[in-house]
Design a protein around this motif. Structure first.
Motif, PDB file in Angstrom:
ATOM      1  N   PRO A 186     -36.017 -28.258  26.692  1.00  0.00           N
ATOM      2  CA  PRO A 186     -34.888 -29.307  26.735  1.00  0.00           C
ATOM      3  C   PRO A 186     -33.837 -28.862  26.542  1.00  0.00           C
ATOM      4  N   ILE A 187     -32.795 -29.476  26.945  1.00  0.00           N
ATOM      5  CA  ILE A 187     -31.417 -29.151  26.683  1.00  0.00           C
ATOM      6  C   ILE A 187     -30.833 -29.246  25.228  1.00  0.00           C
ATOM      7  N   ALA A 188     -31.904 -30.132  24.323  1.00  0.00           N
ATOM      8  CA  ALA A 188     -31.737 -30.019  23.075  1.00  0.00           C
ATOM      9  C   ALA A 188     -32.057 -28.703  22.196  1.00  0.00           C
ATOM     10  N   VAL A 189     -32.611 -27.841  22.924  1.00  0.00           N
ATOM     11  CA  VAL A 189     -32.891 -26.590  22.232  1.00  0.00           C
ATOM     12  C   VAL A 189     -32.136 -25.534  22.773  1.00  0.00           C
ATOM     13  N   VAL A 190     -31.032 -25.698  23.164  1.00  0.00           N
ATOM     14  CA  VAL A 190     -30.200 -24.800  23.911  1.00  0.00           C
ATOM     15  C   VAL A 190     -29.921 -23.474  22.796  1.00  0.00           C
ATOM     16  N   ARG A 191     -30.055 -23.754  21.606  1.00  0.00           N
ATOM     17  CA  ARG A 191     -29.975 -22.834  20.754  1.00  0.00           C
ATOM     18  C   ARG A 191     -30.846 -21.657  20.710  1.00  0.00           C
ATOM     19  N   HIS A 192     -32.125 -22.230  20.987  1.00  0.00           N
ATOM     20  CA  HIS A 192     -33.219 -21.345  21.182  1.00  0.00           C
ATOM     21  C   HIS A 192     -33.046 -20.383  22.171  1.00  0.00           C
ATOM     22  N   ILE A 193     -32.738 -20.933  23.570  1.00  0.00           N
ATOM     23  CA  ILE A 193     -32.409 -20.388  24.726  1.00  0.00           C
ATOM     24  C   ILE A 193     -31.276 -19.446  24.730  1.00  0.00           C
ATOM     25  N   ARG A 194     -30.248 -19.576  23.723  1.00  0.00           N
ATOM     26  CA  ARG A 194     -29.263 -18.516  23.347  1.00  0.00           C
ATOM     27  C   ARG A 194     -30.057 -17.476  22.753  1.00  0.00           C
ATOM     28  N   HIS A 195     -30.741 -17.631  21.857  1.00  0.00           N
ATOM     29  CA  HIS A 195     -31.375 -16.505  21.161  1.00  0.00           C
ATOM     30  C   HIS A 195     -32.249 -16.025  22.232  1.00  0.00           C
ATOM     31  N   ILE A 196     -32.748 -16.192  23.027  1.00  0.00           N
ATOM     32  CA  ILE A 196     -33.511 -15.369  24.015  1.00  0.00           C
ATOM     33  C   ILE A 196     -32.769 -14.774  25.144  1.00  0.00           C
ATOM     34  N   ARG A 197     -31.432 -15.308  25.481  1.00  0.00           N
ATOM     35  CA  ARG A 197     -30.571 -14.648  25.947  1.00  0.00           C
ATOM     36  C   ARG A 197     -30.135 -13.477  25.521  1.00  0.00           C
ATOM     37  N   ASP A 198     -29.875 -13.690  23.897  1.00  0.00           N
ATOM     38  CA  ASP A 198     -29.294 -12.456  23.312  1.00  0.00           C
ATOM     39  C   ASP A 198     -30.309 -11.411  23.101  1.00  0.00           C
ATOM     40  N   GLU A 199     -31.675 -11.815  23.050  1.00  0.00           N
ATOM     41  CA  GLU A 199     -32.616 -10.919  22.823  1.00  0.00           C
ATOM     42  C   GLU A 199     -32.852 -10.027  24.041  1.00  0.00           C
ATOM     43  N   ILE A 200     -32.698 -10.596  25.254  1.00  0.00           N
ATOM     44  CA  ILE A 200     -32.696  -9.939  26.661  1.00  0.00           C
ATOM     45  C   ILE A 200     -31.569  -9.044  26.614  1.00  0.00           C
ATOM     46  N   ASP A 201     -30.545  -9.473  26.106  1.00  0.00           N
ATOM     47  CA  ASP A 201     -29.099  -8.598  26.396  1.00  0.00           C
ATOM     48  C   ASP A 201     -29.297  -7.289  25.423  1.00  0.00           C
ATOM     49  N   ALA A 202     -30.024  -7.350  24.088  1.00  0.00           N
ATOM     50  CA  ALA A 202     -30.164  -6.222  23.412  1.00  0.00           C
ATOM     51  C   ALA A 202     -31.056  -5.158  24.259  1.00  0.00           C
ATOM     52  N   HIS A 203     -32.219  -5.718  25.073  1.00  0.00           N
ATOM     53  CA  HIS A 203     -32.965  -4.870  26.003  1.00  0.00           C
ATOM     54  C   HIS A 203     -32.106  -4.220  26.949  1.00  0.00           C
ATOM     55  N   ILE A 204     -31.057  -5.028  27.378  1.00  0.00           N
ATOM     56  CA  ILE A 204     -30.288  -4.478  28.547  1.00  0.00           C
ATOM     57  C   ILE A 204     -29.371  -3.300  28.100  1.00  0.00           C
ATOM     58  N   THR A 205     -28.901  -3.337  26.594  1.00  0.00           N
ATOM     59  CA  THR A 205     -28.155  -2.438  26.074  1.00  0.00           C
ATOM     60  C   THR A 205     -28.943  -1.144  26.167  1.00  0.00           C
ATOM     61  N   GLU A 206     -30.305  -1.064  25.859  1.00  0.00           N
ATOM     62  CA  GLU A 206     -30.999  -0.006  25.721  1.00  0.00           C
ATOM     63  C   GLU A 206     -31.195   0.602  27.225  1.00  0.00           C
ATOM     64  N   LEU A 207     -31.480  -0.512  28.139  1.00  0.00           N
ATOM     65  CA  LEU A 207     -31.674   0.059  29.614  1.00  0.00           C
ATOM     66  C   LEU A 207     -30.306   0.833  30.200  1.00  0.00           C
ATOM     67  N   LEU A 208     -29.367   0.323  30.008  1.00  0.00           N
ATOM     68  CA  LEU A 208     -27.952   0.733  30.429  1.00  0.00           C
ATOM     69  C   LEU A 208     -27.816   2.099  29.871  1.00  0.00           C
ATOM     70  N   ALA A 209     -28.203   2.296  28.478  1.00  0.00           N
ATOM     71  CA  ALA A 209     -28.082   3.488  27.860  1.00  0.00           C
ATOM     72  C   ALA A 209     -28.903   4.890  28.694  1.00  0.00           C
ATOM     73  N   SER A 210     -30.127   4.283  29.493  1.00  0.00           N
ATOM     74  CA  SER A 210     -31.129   5.149  30.006  1.00  0.00           C
ATOM     75  C   SER A 210     -30.838   5.421  31.252  1.00  0.00           C
ATOM     76  N   LEU A 211     -29.766   4.932  32.034  1.00  0.00           N
ATOM     77  CA  LEU A 211     -29.644   4.775  33.551  1.00  0.00           C
ATOM     78  C   LEU A 211     -28.336   5.750  33.861  1.00  0.00           C
ATOM     79  N   PRO A 212     -28.584   7.073  34.358  1.00  0.00           N
ATOM     80  CA  PRO A 212     -27.529   7.909  34.454  1.00  0.00           C
ATOM     81  C   PRO A 212     -26.436   7.567  35.246  1.00  0.00           C
ATOM     82  N   SER A 213     -26.487   6.760  36.338  1.00  0.00           N
ATOM     83  CA  SER A 213     -25.411   6.050  37.130  1.00  0.00           C
ATOM     84  C   SER A 213     -24.605   5.276  36.330  1.00  0.00           C
ATOM     85  N   THR A 214     -24.961   4.616  35.466  1.00  0.00           N
ATOM     86  CA  THR A 214     -24.131   3.565  34.590  1.00  0.00           C
ATOM     87  C   THR A 214     -23.144   4.397  33.872  1.00  0.00           C
TER      88      THR A 214
END
Length: 214
Positions: A186-214
């Motif tokens: 529910p929208i009341a737990v948007v803070r939790h969803i933000r945490h998931i978003r930031d968790e995914i973003d941390a994975h993306i930081t690692e992914l971008l570092a491993s992609l030569p074309s980026t």
């Protein structure tokens, strides 16, 4: 021998989309291939749709994604960027978040997509809100089925919760990101969803570092 009758389109409006795509991909794909993929995309989307108002447009978008993937498989010029699809069960939360964030941060240097093994009818509203807060473009996102073309064209397939339902093809690199499922939050737990978003973003930081074309 008499010619076979043309297939009956599930929606007459698909003819316009088929014509547009045939013009765009002229010389690369036959009209028959385009028509087959458009009809297949429409039927796959219709299987899970609650409202069919925009199905024709969405089918054209999905077909474009599939044709671009086929072009990449065939080695067409200009298709050399890394391709990363994100896959989860319903394509309504985690995979949508990951795709939007990677596209936002990669700045056009990665071809990004997302799909579900059992796509939902719509994206979770709270997911759209948190991505908008992060500045990611989410206007055209919609749950879509996973297709063979997208997997075959991928450089890295990233799963975020589809379990054994995701097809595994030889020669593809797979990563699995263990991320909490925001579905139904529910929208009341948007803070939790933000945490998931930031968790995914941390994975993306690692992914971008491993992609030569980026």
């Amino acid at each position: 021998m008499t010619a076979s009758p043309p297939p009956v389109l599930p929606d007459d409006r698909l003819a316009s989309g088929i014509a547009r795509l045939a013009l765009h991909y002229r010389g690369r794909f036959s009209a028959e291939t385009i028509q087959r993929l458009v009809i297949d995309s429409y039927e796959r989307l219709a299987e899970h749709a609650r409202v069919r108002t925009h199905l024709v447009v969405l089918a054209e978008h999905l077909t474009t994604e599939r044709l671009d993937a086929l072009a990449h498989i065939e080695g067409a010029p200009g298709c050399g960027l890394p391709r990363v699809p994100f896959v989860c069960s319903h394509n309504a939360g985690r995979s949508q978040m990951a795709a939007a964030l990677l596209a936002h941060r990669a700045g056009g240097h990665v071809v990004v997509s997302s799909a579900g093994t059992d796509p939902a009818a719509e994206v979770e509203p709270v997911v759209a809100q948190t991505l908008t807060e992060a500045g990611a473009d989410f206007a055209d996102a919609f749950p879509k089925p996973l297709t063979d073309e997208v997997v075959q064209a991928a450089d890295i397939v990233i799963t975020v919760g589809c379990g054994d339902a995701c097809p595994v093809l030889p020669g593809r690199r797979y990563l699995d990101w263990p991320v909490t499922d925001p579905e139904g939050a529910p929208i009341a737990v948007v803070r939790h969803i933000r945490h998931i978003r930031d968790e995914i973003d941390a994975h993306i930081t690692e992914l971008l570092a491993s992609l030569p074309s980026t």
